[in-house]
Write a protein that holds these residues in place. Structure first.
Motif, PDB file in Angstrom:
ATOM      1  N   SER A 110       0.815  -1.219   0.000  1.00 34.42           N
ATOM      2  CA  SER A 110       0.000   0.000   0.000  1.00 34.42           C
ATOM      3  C   SER A 110       0.847   1.266   0.000  1.00 34.42           C
ATOM      4  CB  SER A 110      -0.909   0.011   1.233  1.00 34.42           C
ATOM      5  OG  SER A 110      -0.131   0.156   2.401  1.00 34.42           O
ATOM      6  N   GLY A 111       2.153   1.134   0.215  1.00 37.71           N
ATOM      7  CA  GLY A 111       3.013   2.323   0.263  1.00 37.71           C
ATOM      8  C   GLY A 111       3.095   2.930   1.648  1.00 37.71           C
ATOM      9  N   SER A 112       2.336   2.358   2.610  1.00 42.33           N
ATOM     10  CA  SER A 112       2.347   2.962   3.942  1.00 42.33           C
ATOM     11  C   SER A 112       3.635   2.644   4.707  1.00 42.33           C
ATOM     12  CB  SER A 112       1.121   2.523   4.750  1.00 42.33           C
ATOM     13  OG  SER A 112       1.091   1.129   4.878  1.00 42.33           O
ATOM     14  N   ILE A 113       4.521   1.839   4.105  1.00 46.07           N
ATOM     15  CA  ILE A 113       5.826   1.593   4.730  1.00 46.07           C
ATOM     16  C   ILE A 113       6.602   2.914   4.822  1.00 46.07           C
ATOM     17  CG2 ILE A 113       7.033   1.004   2.561  1.00 46.07           C
ATOM     18  CD1 ILE A 113       7.596  -0.788   5.913  1.00 46.07           C
ATOM     19  N   GLY A 114       6.357   3.831   3.866  1.00 46.84           N
ATOM     20  CA  GLY A 114       7.046   5.132   3.879  1.00 46.84           C
ATOM     21  C   GLY A 114       6.755   5.898   5.166  1.00 46.84           C
ATOM     22  N   PRO A 115       5.486   6.264   5.407  1.00 52.34           N
ATOM     23  CA  PRO A 115       5.160   6.950   6.660  1.00 52.34           C
ATOM     24  C   PRO A 115       5.551   6.125   7.896  1.00 52.34           C
ATOM     25  CG  PRO A 115       3.324   7.089   5.146  1.00 52.34           C
ATOM     26  CD  PRO A 115       4.338   6.208   4.493  1.00 52.34           C
ATOM     27  N   GLY A 116       5.431   4.795   7.779  1.00 52.88           N
ATOM     28  CA  GLY A 116       5.799   3.932   8.904  1.00 52.88           C
ATOM     29  C   GLY A 116       7.262   4.108   9.276  1.00 52.88           C
ATOM     30  N   LEU A 117       8.121   4.137   8.265  1.00 52.82           N
ATOM     31  CA  LEU A 117       9.556   4.295   8.523  1.00 52.82           C
ATOM     32  C   LEU A 117       9.916   5.737   8.871  1.00 52.82           C
ATOM     33  CD1 LEU A 117      11.173   1.988   5.844  1.00 52.82           C
ATOM     34  CD2 LEU A 117      11.473   1.821   8.315  1.00 52.82           C
TER      35      LEU A 117
END
Lengths: 281, 306
Positions: A110-117
């Motif tokens: 979903s691309g939410s790894i970006g905000p997660g990291l």
């Protein structure tokens, strides 16, 4: 259209991030990961999947017991054991471990790894937080499914004898219920490791399906000695070996624990190293 | 202060960043400008610890981003518009991020209100328009009320209303005293929003200057047409201007502005048929800079190739 009205300050602009201990940071990450898990539907989909396969497994046990009752004493002596570990837990293990894998693959997809990291740039801590959640879900679900399936099987078996009935006394079932929880925990972490390594939900799910459900079928077609050797190291078969209760496989309890540790080391280790080193998002 | 030192990044054979160095001063809006593929996103991702540099380093207030605990209190960033799980609600997306940095749920509601998403807070992100997702990204960046905000191509794909919202938001952020670094491939966008411009091309820094400096530096000349071009040339040269006579008899005058040229011509009773100030638009300047960088790279590669 107005931009950013009524800015309510959380802290003074420019204030440094509050200093926190590593332990506090880890606790916050676990809480956040738990919230992530609770707030997507697929989690409940996988739990539902586990419930459905458990019900089917119990139905299979029910029919096995029924046919046992209609068999001749000679046939009854050669009956398969009515053990939920065989007909319920492998499938439950697959669905529950998928939740562990999804904890990371859903973020890559979903691309939410970006905000997660961006929120937790310390990748070890982020992965450890996900690991803690995957392990808890695996342990609790593995234990609960195994417990309920065992109670159900006991209720259906009544006072039927061995070899159909695996437990002469109810206390004999305790070790295997507990080890089922442990092995599902390991499977969840292995799935998390594959998820971090492959970054793809489909990839992680296929790998886990292969390990838990397809590999035993292949093993079945091997010559007997190899069937046992390969069968002994497959995740579902580690449950009875770890419990040290009646099973045809080759490993001692310590051996089974060592193989479980090796699974963890290889899958989670490879996933962790990849997750730390590779560029993300 | 964001400091980027000698940053190099290789993706296989592709050199994305070539010893890039620059500084972003606190409290101003800095534009990070370059054509697609210039290395802007890569640089932002390295600053934010998402990508690892091949060599060099990037720090925010003397620390690598991945050394900051609870970084959302210091740095907010918006990189992609597709950066939330489509099945999660806007509120939960932000709440998960907030929880990891010890930020309370009340603050989640506050930032959703700030960016105008309060009425869709409990709707799933999958149904959001691009503009709404961009707002959600900005809400996420503002959760910890950070002093530094980084945005990657924030106006890409937005409609006019969305672009206007982003512009006024950036101005609000700067007015509140935050350091803002935003990337864009549109010089026109930068001219309206930023104080300072960093121009990158082919992974190298081409320019670091204020928008006003760039405008000044690239003011060109005034085109003059007159039936007495020779007389006019003599007078203007005498007044210190640099005059070039073109093939059609037109005169290009540098070093004097149009009104001074008009006055000088009137004083000498010389008729003027055309008087056109020619200054490069920021867009021209930018295209000129980036195309030179491309030529330089092409020549360098040809020379290095055996």
């Amino acid at each position: 259209m107005t931009a950013l009205q009524n800015r309510p300050a959380a802290v003074e602009i420019g204030e440094e991030a509050p200093s926190v201990s590593g332990m506090r940071l880890f606790r916050d990450v676990v809480a956040s990961e738990w919230m992530k898990l609770r707030t997507i539907r697929s989690t409940y989909g996988f739990v539902l999947g586990a419930v459905v396969v458990a019900v089917f497994g119990m139905l299979a046990l029910f029919f096995l017991i029924q046919s046992f009752d209609q068999a001749t004493p000679a046939e009854q002596a050669n009956y398969e054991v009515a053990e939920p570990t065989v007909v319920v837990m492998p499938f439950v293990m697959f669905f529950i471990s998928c939740i562990g894998g999804m904890l990371i693959t859903s973020e890559f997809t979903s691309g939410s790894i970006g905000p997660g990291l961006l929120a937790i740039p310390q990748r070890w801590i982020l992965l450890a937080g996900k690991g803690a959640v995957a392990a808890s879900v695996g342990l609790v679900s593995g234990f609960l499914f195994s417990l309920l399936a065992t109670i159900g099987a006991m209720a259906m078996l009544g006072d039927r004898p061995a070899p159909l009935n695996p437990w002469p006394a109810w206390t004999d079932a305790i070790p295997i219920v507990l080890t089922a929880g442990v092995v599902v925990l390991v499977a969840s972490l292995v799935a998390l490791g594959f998820g971090a390594l492959l970054r793809s939900t489909a990839g992680a799910l296929l790998t886990m399906g292969g390990l838990i459900m397809v590999a035993p079928v292949f093993a079945h077609f091997l010559p007997t000695t190899w069937q046992l050797r390969v069968g002994s190291v497959l995740l579902p078969n580690l449950i009875p070996q770890l419990a040290g209760v009646g099973n045809p496989y080759l490993l001692s309890q310590v051996g089974a624990a060592a193989v479980l540790a090796l699974y963890l080391l290889l899958a989670l280790g490879a996933g962790a190293v990849t997750f730390r080193r590779r560029d993300a998002a | 202060m964001i400091v980027v030192e000698e940053l190099t990044k290789r993706y296989g054979p592709t050199l994305a960043l070539d010893r890039l160095s620059f500084e972003v001063r606190p409290g101003v809006v800095t534009g990070f400008l370059g054509p697609n593929g210039a290395g802007k996103s890569t640089t932002l991702r390295i600053i934010l610890g998402l990508h690892h540099p091949t060599s060099g380093r990037a720090t925010i207030d003397n620390r690598r981003y991945d050394r900051i605990r609870r970084p959302m209190h210091e740095v907010g960033a918006v990189l992609d518009t597709d950066a939330a799980h489509p099945g999660r609600s806007a509120f939960h997306h932000l709440a998960c991020l907030a929880r990891s940095n010890g930020i309370g749920k009340a603050r989640v509601g506050a930032v959703l209100d700030q960016v105008g998403l309060a009425n869709v807070a409990h709707k799933r992100v999958g149904g959001f328009s691009l503009g709404m997702r961009q707002r959600l990204g900005i809400a996420g960046a503002l959760l910890g009320d950070p002093a530094v905000v980084l945005l990657d191509e924030p106006v890409n794909g937005l409609d006019a209303a969305g672009i206007r919202w982003i512009r006024s938001t950036l101005r609000s952020l700067a007015a509140e005293g935050r350091t803002v670094l935003l990337s864009s491939h549109l010089m026109s966008e930068m001219a309206l929003t930023v104080d300072h411009v960093l121009v990158v091309g082919q992974g190298r820094l081409l320019e670091s200057a204020s928008v006003a400096e760039i405008r000044e530096r690239f003011e060109r000349d005034v085109l003059v047409r007159s039936p007495r071009a020779d007389d006019l040339t003599r007078i203007l040269t005498g007044l210190g201007a640099t005059v070039t006579v073109g093939p059609g008899g037109e005169v290009a005058v540098a070093g004097m502005d149009a009104s001074a040229i008009g006055d000088a011509a009137a004083a000498a009773s010389i008729a003027i048929h055309e008087l056109t100030p020619r200054s490069a638009t920021l867009e021209d300047v930018y295209l000129d800079m980036t195309s030179k960088a491309a030529e330089y790279r092409a020549t360098k590669e040809r020379t290095e190739r055996p």
